[in-house]
Each structure stands twice: as C-alpha cells, then as structure tokens.
Design a protein around this motif. Structure first.
Motif, mmCIF file in Angstrom:
data_model
loop_
_atom_site.group_PDB
_atom_site.id
_atom_site.type_symbol
_atom_site.label_atom_id
_atom_site.label_comp_id
_atom_site.label_asym_id
_atom_site.label_seq_id
_atom_site.Cartn_x
_atom_site.Cartn_y
_atom_site.Cartn_z
ATOM 1 N N MET A 281 0.689 5.053 -5.922
ATOM 2 C CA MET A 281 0.083 4.969 -7.254
ATOM 3 C C MET A 281 1.008 4.206 -8.197
ATOM 4 S SD MET A 281 -1.433 8.831 -7.573
ATOM 5 C CE MET A 281 -2.111 8.492 -9.199
ATOM 6 N N GLY A 282 0.381 3.481 -9.113
ATOM 7 C CA GLY A 282 1.140 2.652 -10.039
ATOM 8 C C GLY A 282 1.135 1.196 -9.618
ATOM 9 N N PHE A 283 0.704 0.927 -8.377
ATOM 10 C CA PHE A 283 0.625 -0.435 -7.887
ATOM 11 C C PHE A 283 -0.834 -0.791 -7.612
ATOM 12 C CE2 PHE A 283 4.984 0.534 -7.289
ATOM 13 C CZ PHE A 283 5.671 -0.666 -7.236
ATOM 14 N N THR A 284 -1.219 -2.003 -7.990
ATOM 15 C CA THR A 284 -2.551 -2.537 -7.686
ATOM 16 C C THR A 284 -2.363 -3.917 -7.074
ATOM 17 O OG1 THR A 284 -3.457 -1.383 -9.617
ATOM 18 C CG2 THR A 284 -4.837 -3.065 -8.596
ATOM 19 N N ALA A 285 -3.110 -4.199 -6.014
ATOM 20 C CA ALA A 285 -2.970 -5.483 -5.331
ATOM 21 C C ALA A 285 -4.326 -6.100 -5.048
ATOM 22 C CB ALA A 285 -2.193 -5.306 -4.031
ATOM 23 N N TRP A 286 -4.377 -7.415 -5.169
ATOM 24 C CA TRP A 286 -5.539 -8.204 -4.775
ATOM 25 C C TRP A 286 -5.072 -9.108 -3.636
ATOM 26 C CZ3 TRP A 286 -4.295 -6.575 -9.536
ATOM 27 C CH2 TRP A 286 -5.288 -5.997 -10.328
ATOM 28 N N HIS A 287 -5.743 -9.048 -2.491
ATOM 29 C CA HIS A 287 -5.317 -9.785 -1.312
ATOM 30 C C HIS A 287 -6.291 -10.911 -0.986
ATOM 31 C CE1 HIS A 287 -2.437 -6.598 -0.651
ATOM 32 N NE2 HIS A 287 -3.398 -5.688 -0.513
ATOM 33 N N ASP A 288 -5.744 -12.007 -0.458
ATOM 34 C CA ASP A 288 -6.553 -13.138 -0.001
ATOM 35 C C ASP A 288 -7.422 -13.654 -1.141
ATOM 36 O OD1 ASP A 288 -7.098 -14.961 1.956
ATOM 37 O OD2 ASP A 288 -8.479 -13.712 3.099
ATOM 38 N N ALA B 20 0.824 -1.209 0.000
ATOM 39 C CA ALA B 20 0.000 0.000 0.000
ATOM 40 C C ALA B 20 0.856 1.256 0.000
ATOM 41 C CB ALA B 20 -0.929 -0.006 1.209
ATOM 42 N N GLU B 21 1.971 1.209 0.726
ATOM 43 C CA GLU B 21 2.843 2.384 0.834
ATOM 44 C C GLU B 21 3.615 2.662 -0.449
ATOM 45 O OE1 GLU B 21 5.123 1.362 4.222
ATOM 46 O OE2 GLU B 21 3.477 1.711 5.646
#
Length: 302
Positions: A158-165, A154-155
């Motif tokens: 911008m430019g990063f996307t994450a899908w968790h679990d 998260a830190e």
C-alpha cells in the motif's frame, strides 16, 4: 546471468559442447579459468562467469538439473521455460493497472511464428528459444524484465500505485514499461535486459547490444508524453537492469534534460523506490491523490 533468453549457456561460457563427458568438462573449466584470470591478463567479468558456470554444471547432479531446466535434456518437464507466471500469494500488494510485459510477449509470439513459418506449440521452451534470432529473444528478455520489476513493485504494498505497459504513441515501441507513483516521487521506469554489462557515455547507456533506440532518451521521451497528457510532473527516471549487468547496486547519471536519472540492479529496485531517486520531488498528501486521479484518466495501455 544464465536464465536470460539473451545469455550464453554454461556450456558456451566454458566453450564445450553440451554432450561433453565429465573429464573433458573439468579440463575445459580449468583451461578457461587460467585464460580468463585477471592476473594473467584475462577479463575479470568473464572470469566470474566461468566460475558461475561451473557452479551450475560442475557435478553430475547439478548438471542434470541444469540440463532439464535449460532444454539440454530430453526431460524438460521440470521447468516451464519462460512462460507467463501466475500469482500464487495473497499478501497485500500495490495497486496496479495494465499487464506488464504483455505487448512484448504478443509481439514475440507473433514474430516467432512468422519466422518459423508455422504455429509453435510452446514458444517459451528453452531449447527452442535458443534457436530464435537474437532480436526476437530480446523481446522475450525485456518482457521477463518488465514482469520481474512489476513483481517487486507489487510487493512494496500500500502507498504504491503502478501503471504497466503504458502506450505513448502509435508504434509498438512507443511505450513506458512502468509509471510508479509513491510518496518518494512519480517515476518513469524502464526494465531492460541488454544481454551484457552496461556501458555509459554522456548520460546514456551505450554499446552494441543496446539496440537502435537510446534507452535513456526513449524513456524520457515517453515520460514527456504522459506528463503532458495527464498534466503531471515526473520526479525521476529509473532504468532497471539485471544484477550481473551493473557494477554497483545503483548508479546516478545526474540530471538528463532536467530529470534525475538512475540505473539500478533488479535487486535494488525496492530500495530506490522506497528511498527515492536523488533529486526527485516527493509527492504526498492531497497531491498524491490528485496525481493518481490524473494518471488514471490519461493513461492507456500498449
């Protein structure tokens, strides 16, 4: 690492009871130093643990703070144990979907109550957690590891996307901890805490604390499920371990089943994701938007 549900306490490392007096504590520390010193045939890793344990409880003030924070004192209000943390900052963050650690926390609470035979008021209180069977503590340790990695991602902003679990099948263990999309590549990420120093053989993490599922094999299997469902191609696989459990910041396992795999310390996750896994294919321009759209349409959560 003394803040993991799987780790030995500072008292266990020094081989004394929590209620021992200051004189006996110091005597035990000196004895453990002599016995674990590498020059006398001791284990260097254990020698470092002994020193770190003393840094935590070597003075009355430090010991009192440690006891409150780890459930060895009657007054434990100074620390909330391993309860879920809430976000307090408002800085720009990476786009994220899903709730890291959520499914493992649910399983932990459910199985702990089943094991105890009653509803537990605070299943995260450190003194209670120490009484729980190791296989259940592992669920909590891995949930904490997921949450820690998610905060790092998260830190990155911008430019990063994450899908968790992310769910990859019908069973509770059929899941990917994180799918991370960024300019350096598309990665499947596993956050783990095995409660000990990592050992490697043939492109896999091995040892008695690893559990029944081979970590690298399981990670790559989950990535294949998502790759087929979303019609995307992963550039690399990343396994994140506690800093104390890995001898160096990042270790490449080479290509495993055609996918570059690295094992990294928690403190090095941001560097690896920004710079890219060696051998991974960057994702940029219109392709990045296309991959993000495909994943949003295909991903479901555990």
């Amino acid at each position: 690492m003394f803040d993991s549900p799987l780790s030995a306490s500072a008292y266990e490392v020094l081989e004394v009871a929590p209620g021992v007096d200051e004189t006996e504590l110091r005597r035990a520390y000196r004895l453990r130093l002599r016995r674990t010193h590498p020059d006398t045939g001791g284990d260097a890793a254990v020698f470092v643990q002994v020193q770190r344990a003393w840094e935590l409880i070597g003075t009355p003030a430090l010991r009192a703070a440690y006891d409150r924070g780890h459930g060895f004192a009657e007054d434990t209000a100074a620390w909330d144990g391993w309860a879920p943390a809430s976000r307090t900052d408002t800085r720009p963050r990476a786009k994220a979907y899903g709730e890291p650690g959520a499914s493992r926390r649910r399983r932990y609470v459910s199985l702990v109550q089943e094991w105890a035979g009653a509803e537990i008021a605070d299943p995260y209180q450190p003194a209670f957690v120490r009484t729980v069977p190791r296989e259940l503590r592992r669920l909590l340790a891995d949930a904490l590891a997921e949450e820690d990695t998610a905060r790092t991602i998260a830190e990155l902003g911008m430019g990063f996307t994450a899908w968790h679990d992310v769910a990859t099948g019908p069973d509770a263990d059929d899941r990917l901890d994180h799918v991370v999309l960024c300019p350096s590549g598309l990665y499947g990420v596993r956050s783990a805490d095995f409660g000990g120093v990592a050992r490697f053989r043939g492109g896999e993490i091995v040892g008695p604390d690893v559990g029944p599922r081979a970590p690298v094999t399981a990670l790559l299997g989950g990535m294949r499920v998502i790759a087929r469902a979303a019609r995307v191609r992963f550039g690399g696989a990343v396994i994140v371990l506690p800093d104390d459990d890995l001898a160096q910041a990042a270790m490449s396992l080479g290509e495993v089943r055609g996918v570059p795999v690295v094992v990294v310390r928690r403190s090095a996750v941001h560097t690896v994701l920004r710079g890219g896994v060696p051998g991974a294919r960057p994702v940029g321009g219109n392709e990045l938007f296309d991959v993000r759209t495909r994943l949003r349409q295909a991903v479901s959560f555990a």
